[in-house]
Design a protein around this motif. Structure first.
Motif, PDB file in Angstrom:
ATOM      1  N   GLN A   3       0.839  -1.196   0.000  1.00  0.00           N
ATOM      2  CA  GLN A   3       0.000   0.000   0.000  1.00  0.00           C
ATOM      3  C   GLN A   3       0.864   1.232   0.000  1.00  0.00           C
ATOM      4  OE1 GLN A   3      -2.671  -0.493   3.411  1.00  0.00           O
ATOM      5  NE2 GLN A   3      -4.367  -0.666   1.964  1.00  0.00           N
ATOM      6  N   LEU A   4       0.525   2.159  -0.842  1.00  0.00           N
ATOM      7  CA  LEU A   4       1.183   3.456  -0.846  1.00  0.00           C
ATOM      8  C   LEU A   4       0.172   4.474  -0.358  1.00  0.00           C
ATOM      9  CD1 LEU A   4       3.007   3.382  -4.308  1.00  0.00           C
ATOM     10  CD2 LEU A   4       3.774   2.487  -2.115  1.00  0.00           C
ATOM     11  N   VAL A   5       0.551   5.229   0.657  1.00  0.00           N
ATOM     12  CA  VAL A   5      -0.382   6.179   1.262  1.00  0.00           C
ATOM     13  C   VAL A   5       0.227   7.568   1.214  1.00  0.00           C
ATOM     14  CG1 VAL A   5      -1.686   6.794   3.311  1.00  0.00           C
ATOM     15  CG2 VAL A   5      -1.293   4.379   2.760  1.00  0.00           C
ATOM     16  N   GLU A   6      -0.430   8.455   0.454  1.00  0.00           N
ATOM     17  CA  GLU A   6       0.042   9.832   0.340  1.00  0.00           C
ATOM     18  C   GLU A   6      -0.618  10.703   1.401  1.00  0.00           C
ATOM     19  OE1 GLU A   6      -0.617   8.512  -4.105  1.00  0.00           O
ATOM     20  OE2 GLU A   6      -1.766   8.443  -2.233  1.00  0.00           O
ATOM     21  N   SER A   7       0.089  11.773   1.754  1.00  0.00           N
ATOM     22  CA  SER A   7      -0.460  12.776   2.660  1.00  0.00           C
ATOM     23  C   SER A   7       0.188  14.113   2.351  1.00  0.00           C
ATOM     24  CB  SER A   7      -0.209  12.387   4.120  1.00  0.00           C
ATOM     25  OG  SER A   7       1.177  12.292   4.374  1.00  0.00           O
ATOM     26  N   GLY A   8      -0.433  15.178   2.849  1.00  0.00           N
ATOM     27  CA  GLY A   8       0.176  16.497   2.733  1.00  0.00           C
ATOM     28  C   GLY A   8      -0.438  17.408   1.703  1.00  0.00           C
ATOM     29  N   GLY A   9      -1.424  16.935   0.960  1.00  0.00           N
ATOM     30  CA  GLY A   9      -2.059  17.809  -0.010  1.00  0.00           C
ATOM     31  C   GLY A   9      -2.906  18.871   0.661  1.00  0.00           C
ATOM     32  N   GLY A  10      -3.392  19.802  -0.148  1.00  0.00           N
ATOM     33  CA  GLY A  10      -4.231  20.850   0.415  1.00  0.00           C
ATOM     34  C   GLY A  10      -4.353  22.027  -0.514  1.00  0.00           C
ATOM     35  N   LEU A  11      -4.840  23.122   0.053  1.00  0.00           N
ATOM     36  CA  LEU A  11      -5.041  24.361  -0.691  1.00  0.00           C
ATOM     37  C   LEU A  11      -3.970  25.366  -0.278  1.00  0.00           C
ATOM     38  CD1 LEU A  11      -6.773  26.286  -2.472  1.00  0.00           C
ATOM     39  CD2 LEU A  11      -8.113  26.777  -0.401  1.00  0.00           C
ATOM     40  N   VAL A  12      -3.343  25.981  -1.265  1.00  0.00           N
ATOM     41  CA  VAL A  12      -2.285  26.949  -0.987  1.00  0.00           C
ATOM     42  C   VAL A  12      -2.360  28.062  -2.023  1.00  0.00           C
ATOM     43  CG1 VAL A  12      -0.559  25.737  -2.383  1.00  0.00           C
ATOM     44  CG2 VAL A  12       0.184  27.184  -0.485  1.00  0.00           C
ATOM     45  N   GLN A  13      -1.927  29.240  -1.648  1.00  0.00           N
ATOM     46  CA  GLN A  13      -1.889  30.355  -2.592  1.00  0.00           C
ATOM     47  C   GLN A  13      -0.675  30.246  -3.499  1.00  0.00           C
ATOM     48  OE1 GLN A  13      -2.105  33.975  -0.261  1.00  0.00           O
ATOM     49  NE2 GLN A  13      -4.329  34.059  -0.505  1.00  0.00           N
ATOM     50  N   ALA A  14      -0.794  30.836  -4.653  1.00  0.00           N
ATOM     51  CA  ALA A  14       0.331  30.856  -5.585  1.00  0.00           C
ATOM     52  C   ALA A  14       1.558  31.457  -4.898  1.00  0.00           C
ATOM     53  CB  ALA A  14      -0.027  31.666  -6.827  1.00  0.00           C
ATOM     54  N   GLY A  15       2.699  30.834  -5.136  1.00  0.00           N
ATOM     55  CA  GLY A  15       3.932  31.250  -4.491  1.00  0.00           C
ATOM     56  C   GLY A  15       4.220  30.523  -3.198  1.00  0.00           C
ATOM     57  N   GLY A  16       3.246  29.792  -2.713  1.00  0.00           N
ATOM     58  CA  GLY A  16       3.407  29.072  -1.455  1.00  0.00           C
ATOM     59  C   GLY A  16       4.070  27.722  -1.637  1.00  0.00           C
ATOM     60  N   SER A  17       4.127  26.980  -0.541  1.00  0.00           N
ATOM     61  CA  SER A  17       4.800  25.677  -0.535  1.00  0.00           C
ATOM     62  C   SER A  17       3.917  24.613   0.098  1.00  0.00           C
ATOM     63  CB  SER A  17       6.116  25.759   0.263  1.00  0.00           C
ATOM     64  OG  SER A  17       7.012  26.676  -0.331  1.00  0.00           O
ATOM     65  N   LEU A  83       4.745  27.461  -5.779  1.00  0.00           N
ATOM     66  CA  LEU A  83       3.642  26.784  -6.469  1.00  0.00           C
ATOM     67  C   LEU A  83       2.874  27.755  -7.361  1.00  0.00           C
ATOM     68  CD1 LEU A  83       2.535  24.488  -3.565  1.00  0.00           C
ATOM     69  CD2 LEU A  83       3.077  23.704  -5.879  1.00  0.00           C
ATOM     70  N   LYS A  84       2.403  27.192  -8.477  1.00  0.00           N
ATOM     71  CA  LYS A  84       1.655  27.951  -9.459  1.00  0.00           C
ATOM     72  C   LYS A  84       0.267  27.343  -9.631  1.00  0.00           C
ATOM     73  CE  LYS A  84       5.946  28.641 -12.109  1.00  0.00           C
ATOM     74  NZ  LYS A  84       6.599  28.448 -13.431  1.00  0.00           N
ATOM     75  N   PRO A  85      -0.694  28.115 -10.092  1.00  0.00           N
ATOM     76  CA  PRO A  85      -2.032  27.546 -10.316  1.00  0.00           C
ATOM     77  C   PRO A  85      -2.002  26.328 -11.233  1.00  0.00           C
ATOM     78  CG  PRO A  85      -2.154  29.928 -10.351  1.00  0.00           C
ATOM     79  CD  PRO A  85      -0.688  29.576 -10.274  1.00  0.00           C
ATOM     80  N   GLU A  86      -1.089  26.300 -12.178  1.00  0.00           N
ATOM     81  CA  GLU A  86      -1.002  25.159 -13.096  1.00  0.00           C
ATOM     82  C   GLU A  86      -0.452  23.896 -12.438  1.00  0.00           C
ATOM     83  OE1 GLU A  86       0.166  28.274 -13.579  1.00  0.00           O
ATOM     84  OE2 GLU A  86       2.080  28.232 -14.686  1.00  0.00           O
ATOM     85  N   ASP A  87      -0.017  24.003 -11.191  1.00  0.00           N
ATOM     86  CA  ASP A  87       0.398  22.812 -10.438  1.00  0.00           C
ATOM     87  C   ASP A  87      -0.794  22.109  -9.805  1.00  0.00           C
ATOM     88  OD1 ASP A  87       3.235  24.700  -9.316  1.00  0.00           O
ATOM     89  OD2 ASP A  87       3.209  23.132 -10.867  1.00  0.00           O
ATOM     90  N   THR A  88      -1.964  22.710  -9.898  1.00  0.00           N
ATOM     91  CA  THR A  88      -3.167  22.105  -9.336  1.00  0.00           C
ATOM     92  C   THR A  88      -3.457  20.765 -10.001  1.00  0.00           C
ATOM     93  OG1 THR A  88      -4.154  24.228  -8.762  1.00  0.00           O
ATOM     94  CG2 THR A  88      -5.662  22.376  -9.059  1.00  0.00           C
ATOM     95  N   ALA A  89      -3.578  19.731  -9.180  1.00  0.00           N
ATOM     96  CA  ALA A  89      -3.787  18.375  -9.702  1.00  0.00           C
ATOM     97  C   ALA A  89      -3.930  17.415  -8.530  1.00  0.00           C
ATOM     98  CB  ALA A  89      -2.610  17.945 -10.573  1.00  0.00           C
ATOM     99  N   VAL A  90      -4.305  16.188  -8.867  1.00  0.00           N
ATOM    100  CA  VAL A  90      -4.189  15.101  -7.902  1.00  0.00           C
ATOM    101  C   VAL A  90      -2.790  14.513  -8.076  1.00  0.00           C
ATOM    102  CG1 VAL A  90      -5.043  12.856  -7.173  1.00  0.00           C
ATOM    103  CG2 VAL A  90      -6.655  14.607  -7.964  1.00  0.00           C
TER     104      VAL A  90
END
Length: 120
Positions: A3-17, A83-90
């Protein structure tokens, strides 16, 4: 069972990390990678790492993203800066015997994905 379990995603403003993490079920894999899929687009390679310390990055993230793995903990992280808006993804973690890190078909195991949303 792997099993591979990801974590740490979320909502961030452009320029953030954001920092994504993936736990690999206690196993050490030769190749670990991160891929992403935006709405209406195909899944694409982001970054990959081999046990040989070889790494590779998509041109679109070079200089902004860093992949790191901890073989003792069996984890792989993706540090995402500027981060840029174009980085938005799963974002998906992948593991396997890939020799060509950017080739998704060389990875045998996949996580469920974590959503990253970058607002402008």
């Amino acid at each position: 069972q792997v099993q591979l379990v990801e974590s740490g995603g979320g909502l961030v403003q452009a320029g953030g990390s954001l920092r994504l993490s993936c736990a690999t079920s206690g196993r050490t894999f030769y190749a670990l990678g991160w891929f992403r899929q935006a709405p209406g687009k195909e899944r694409e390679f982001v970054a990959g790492s081999k046990l040989t310390f070889e790494t590779d990055y998509a041109d679109s993230v070079k200089g902004r993203f860093t992949i790191s793995r901890d073989n003792a903990k069996n984890t792989v992280d993706l540090q995402m800066n500027s981060l840029k808006p174009e980085d938005t993804a799963v974002y998906y973690c992948a593991a396997g015997l890939a020799e060509r890190l950017m080739n998704q078909y060389e990875y045998a195991y996949w996580g469920q994905g974590t959503q990253v949303t970058v607002s402008s």
